[in-house]
Design an enzyme around this catalytic site. Sequence first.
Site, PDB file in Angstrom:
ATOM      1  N   ASN A  70      -4.705   9.973  -7.539  1.00 45.60           N
ATOM      2  CA  ASN A  70      -4.132   8.793  -7.853  1.00 45.60           C
ATOM      3  C   ASN A  70      -4.682   7.561  -7.020  1.00 45.60           C
ATOM      4  O   ASN A  70      -4.605   7.800  -5.777  1.00 45.60           O
ATOM      5  CB  ASN A  70      -2.693   8.611  -7.629  1.00 45.60           C
ATOM      6  N   ASP A  99       2.820  19.786  -1.154  1.00 41.99           N
ATOM      7  CA  ASP A  99       3.737  18.695  -1.504  1.00 41.99           C
ATOM      8  C   ASP A  99       5.115  18.831  -1.415  1.00 41.99           C
ATOM      9  O   ASP A  99       5.989  19.780  -1.864  1.00 41.99           O
ATOM     10  CB  ASP A  99       3.308  18.150  -2.839  1.00 41.99           C
ATOM     11  N   ILE A 100       6.084  17.603  -0.564  1.00 45.60           N
ATOM     12  CA  ILE A 100       7.301  18.102  -0.299  1.00 45.60           C
ATOM     13  C   ILE A 100       8.308  17.879  -1.518  1.00 45.60           C
ATOM     14  O   ILE A 100       9.523  18.104  -1.595  1.00 45.60           O
ATOM     15  CB  ILE A 100       7.476  16.942   0.638  1.00 45.60           C
ATOM     16  N   GLU A 138       1.064   6.570  -3.707  1.00 46.29           N
ATOM     17  CA  GLU A 138       2.127   6.027  -2.826  1.00 46.29           C
ATOM     18  C   GLU A 138       1.559   6.146  -1.279  1.00 46.29           C
ATOM     19  O   GLU A 138       2.042   5.350  -0.581  1.00 46.29           O
ATOM     20  CB  GLU A 138       3.148   6.884  -3.043  1.00 46.29           C
ATOM     21  N   VAL A 139       0.848   7.127  -1.331  1.00 47.55           N
ATOM     22  CA  VAL A 139       0.381   7.303   0.316  1.00 47.55           C
ATOM     23  C   VAL A 139      -1.056   6.807   0.325  1.00 47.55           C
ATOM     24  O   VAL A 139      -1.974   7.338  -0.311  1.00 47.55           O
ATOM     25  CB  VAL A 139       0.641   8.769   0.732  1.00 47.55           C
ATOM     26  N   HIS A 184      -6.253  11.558  -1.215  1.00 44.40           N
ATOM     27  CA  HIS A 184      -6.067  12.710  -1.150  1.00 44.40           C
ATOM     28  C   HIS A 184      -6.129  13.454  -2.727  1.00 44.40           C
ATOM     29  O   HIS A 184      -6.071  12.353  -3.617  1.00 44.40           O
ATOM     30  CB  HIS A 184      -4.683  13.002  -0.979  1.00 44.40           C
ATOM     31  N   MET A 185      -6.088  14.541  -2.968  1.00 49.35           N
ATOM     32  CA  MET A 185      -6.331  15.338  -4.125  1.00 49.35           C
ATOM     33  C   MET A 185      -5.125  16.147  -4.323  1.00 49.35           C
ATOM     34  O   MET A 185      -4.881  16.870  -3.436  1.00 49.35           O
ATOM     35  CB  MET A 185      -7.609  15.867  -4.315  1.00 49.35           C
ATOM     36  N   HIS A 186      -4.468  15.974  -5.601  1.00 46.47           N
ATOM     37  CA  HIS A 186      -3.252  16.969  -5.876  1.00 46.47           C
ATOM     38  C   HIS A 186      -3.751  18.012  -6.718  1.00 46.47           C
ATOM     39  O   HIS A 186      -4.803  18.033  -7.350  1.00 46.47           O
ATOM     40  CB  HIS A 186      -2.354  16.242  -6.942  1.00 46.47           C
TER      41      HIS A 186
HETATM   42  P1  AMP Z   1       0.224   9.751  -4.492  1.00 51.36           P
HETATM   43  O1  AMP Z   1       1.269   9.222  -5.490  1.00 51.36           O
HETATM   44  O2  AMP Z   1      -0.957  10.143  -4.908  1.00 51.36           O
HETATM   45  O3  AMP Z   1       0.256   9.001  -3.512  1.00 51.36           O
HETATM   46  O4  AMP Z   1       1.035  11.275  -3.960  1.00 51.36           O
HETATM   47  C1  AMP Z   1       1.650  11.168  -2.675  1.00 51.36           C
HETATM   48  C2  AMP Z   1       2.360  12.601  -2.686  1.00 51.36           C
HETATM   49  O5  AMP Z   1       2.539  12.807  -1.244  1.00 51.36           O
HETATM   50  C3  AMP Z   1       3.498  12.708  -3.412  1.00 51.36           C
HETATM   51  O6  AMP Z   1       3.332  13.698  -4.318  1.00 51.36           O
HETATM   52  C4  AMP Z   1       4.871  13.191  -2.378  1.00 51.36           C
HETATM   53  O7  AMP Z   1       5.586  13.725  -3.035  1.00 51.36           O
HETATM   54  C5  AMP Z   1       4.072  13.597  -1.232  1.00 51.36           C
HETATM   55  N1  AMP Z   1       4.344  13.520   0.032  1.00 51.36           N
HETATM   56  C6  AMP Z   1       5.385  12.454   0.498  1.00 51.36           C
HETATM   57  N2  AMP Z   1       5.540  12.626   1.803  1.00 51.36           N
HETATM   58  C7  AMP Z   1       5.366  13.942   2.133  1.00 51.36           C
HETATM   59  C8  AMP Z   1       5.514  14.668   3.196  1.00 51.36           C
HETATM   60  N3  AMP Z   1       6.139  14.434   4.437  1.00 51.36           N
HETATM   61  N4  AMP Z   1       4.986  16.168   3.060  1.00 51.36           N
HETATM   62  C9  AMP Z   1       4.426  16.259   1.997  1.00 51.36           C
HETATM   63  N5  AMP Z   1       4.003  15.695   1.043  1.00 51.36           N
HETATM   64  C10 AMP Z   1       4.395  14.439   0.869  1.00 51.36           C
END
Ligand code: AMP
Length: 112
Positions: free
Chosen positions: A85, A28-29, A93-94, A98-100
């Site tokens: 999420n 994660d960035i 957000e994305v 995906h799974m953290h």
């Molecule tokens: P979510 O809120 O569950 O959609 O999490 C999206 C995650 O993607 C966040 O924790 C961001 O920090 C991560 N993220 C966004 N852009 C990038 C990227 N270019 N490379 C790696 N992680 C990213």
Amino acid sequence: DCLFCKIIHKEIPSEIIYQDADLTIFKDINPAAPVHLLIVPNQHLAFVSEMEPGDEVLLGKMFSGAKIAAEMNGIDQTGYRLIINNGPDAHQEVLHFHMHLLGGGKMRHPMG
Ligand code: AMP
Ligand code: ZN
């Protein structure tokens, strides 16, 4: 035009730690823990609600990916948290499912 699809297809840079035919795992960035990885199916799927019959296998593979990633990072014994999420109330957000995987230090309990 999806950020995670671009990462999976290496159209934008990222720190991929594992990739196979089904999954991509990268750092994660904006890490929220010493180890913060994203376990992402290569197939684009935005939400849990878009799951179709047959996708259960893919979900199982995401958990296998979590196990591999935890071992690779030496946190399989100390523990880790897996978070999905889904949708606006959960701050997704994305819009690529995906799974953290979070670990590497003691966390607060998410339910208080
Ligand atoms: P979510 O809120 O569950 O959609 O999490 C999206 C995650 O993607 C966040 O924790 C961001 O920090 C991560 N993220 C966004 N852009 C990038 C990227 N270019 N490379 C790696 N992680 C990213
Ligand atoms: Zn995508």
